[in-house]
Design a protein around this motif. Structure first.
Motif, mmCIF file in Angstrom:
data_model
loop_
_atom_site.group_PDB
_atom_site.id
_atom_site.type_symbol
_atom_site.label_atom_id
_atom_site.label_comp_id
_atom_site.label_asym_id
_atom_site.label_seq_id
_atom_site.Cartn_x
_atom_site.Cartn_y
_atom_site.Cartn_z
ATOM 1 N N ARG A 19 0.808 -1.223 0.000
ATOM 2 C CA ARG A 19 0.000 0.000 0.000
ATOM 3 C C ARG A 19 0.842 1.276 0.000
ATOM 4 N NH1 ARG A 19 -2.979 -2.819 4.453
ATOM 5 N NH2 ARG A 19 -4.826 -3.709 3.491
ATOM 6 N N THR A 23 0.516 2.547 -7.138
ATOM 7 C CA THR A 23 0.330 1.403 -8.025
ATOM 8 C C THR A 23 0.033 0.144 -7.218
ATOM 9 O OG1 THR A 23 1.880 2.377 -9.590
ATOM 10 C CG2 THR A 23 1.363 0.060 -9.885
ATOM 11 N N ALA A 27 -3.397 -2.023 -7.300
ATOM 12 C CA ALA A 27 -3.313 -3.442 -7.653
ATOM 13 C C ALA A 27 -3.878 -4.312 -6.528
ATOM 14 C CB ALA A 27 -1.865 -3.828 -7.951
ATOM 15 N N LEU A 28 -3.578 -3.972 -5.279
ATOM 16 C CA LEU A 28 -4.086 -4.727 -4.141
ATOM 17 C C LEU A 28 -5.606 -4.625 -4.069
ATOM 18 C CD1 LEU A 28 -3.408 -6.449 -1.660
ATOM 19 C CD2 LEU A 28 -3.254 -4.316 -0.362
ATOM 20 N N LYS A 29 -6.121 -3.414 -4.241
ATOM 21 C CA LYS A 29 -7.572 -3.208 -4.181
ATOM 22 C C LYS A 29 -8.269 -3.997 -5.286
ATOM 23 C CE LYS A 29 -9.090 0.637 -2.441
ATOM 24 N NZ LYS A 29 -9.941 0.460 -1.297
ATOM 25 N N ILE A 30 -7.722 -3.976 -6.493
ATOM 26 C CA ILE A 30 -8.323 -4.711 -7.612
ATOM 27 C C ILE A 30 -8.222 -6.216 -7.364
ATOM 28 C CG2 ILE A 30 -8.037 -5.282 -10.063
ATOM 29 C CD1 ILE A 30 -7.271 -2.321 -10.481
ATOM 30 N N GLY A 31 -7.051 -6.682 -6.939
ATOM 31 C CA GLY A 31 -6.862 -8.112 -6.690
ATOM 32 C C GLY A 31 -7.776 -8.641 -5.596
ATOM 33 N N VAL A 32 -7.842 -7.918 -4.486
ATOM 34 C CA VAL A 32 -8.707 -8.325 -3.382
ATOM 35 C C VAL A 32 -10.166 -8.278 -3.823
ATOM 36 C CG1 VAL A 32 -9.559 -7.607 -1.109
ATOM 37 C CG2 VAL A 32 -7.117 -7.767 -1.522
ATOM 38 N N ILE A 34 -11.402 -8.682 -6.877
ATOM 39 C CA ILE A 34 -11.699 -9.784 -7.793
ATOM 40 C C ILE A 34 -11.779 -11.112 -7.049
ATOM 41 C CG2 ILE A 34 -10.738 -11.155 -9.692
ATOM 42 C CD1 ILE A 34 -9.729 -8.493 -10.899
ATOM 43 N N VAL A 35 -10.765 -11.412 -6.239
ATOM 44 C CA VAL A 35 -10.750 -12.697 -5.524
ATOM 45 C C VAL A 35 -11.920 -12.776 -4.534
ATOM 46 C CG1 VAL A 35 -9.446 -14.125 -3.891
ATOM 47 C CG2 VAL A 35 -8.287 -13.060 -5.819
ATOM 48 N N GLU A 67 -9.512 -4.936 2.240
ATOM 49 C CA GLU A 67 -9.348 -3.652 1.574
ATOM 50 C C GLU A 67 -10.558 -2.737 1.606
ATOM 51 O OE1 GLU A 67 -6.847 -1.835 -0.140
ATOM 52 O OE2 GLU A 67 -5.780 -3.222 1.145
#
Length: 135
Positions: A19, A23, A27-32, A34-35, A67
């Protein structure tokens, strides 16, 4: 074989390091998202079937809560209500608990019967009667 001072693990956690830049944060927000969203979606699909549908939904909420503040609040709400239900049922007499269990079994049986009927076009009630030779 000790740890050298320069090899010590810092107090900064992995997610905090991710965090630390924009970037990584995105990326963390999008990954969390999606999963967690996929896990919640799978859990919602599995709710009507016997098995851990609700547990999978709660697991997905726990992933999203890493997140998202709204997911953390929803997870706390769910935990609070599940605990209050558990404490309420524990305070009841045995006949009330048996009645709640019986109602739960009837509901789960109806869900299984309807799921099999809609999925396989098989009426378990008539199939069982035929199998036992009672019809």
């Amino acid at each position: 074989m000790g740890v050298k001072p320069d090899d010590r693990v810092t107090n900064v956690r992995l997610l905090d390091r991710i965090r630390s830049n924009s970037t990584g944060r995105l990326a963390l927000k999008i990954g969390v998202g999606i999963v967690g969203g996929l896990v919640v979606a799978v859990g919602i699909v599995l709710i009507p079937f016997p098995g851990p549908g609700w547990a999978i939904v709660i697991l997905g909420l726990a992933i999203l809560a890493i997140e998202f503040a709204w997911a953390k609040g929803l997870l706390a709400f769910t935990k609070r209500h599940v605990q209050s239900w558990t404490h309420w049922i524990a305070r009841q007499t045995m006949p009330i608990r048996a009645l709640v269990g019986l109602v739960g079994m009837i509901f789960i049986s109806a869900v299984v019967w309807l799921s099999v009927l809609l999925s396989f076009d098989l009426n378990l009630f008539t199939w069982t009667l035929d199998f036992l030779g009672w019809r």
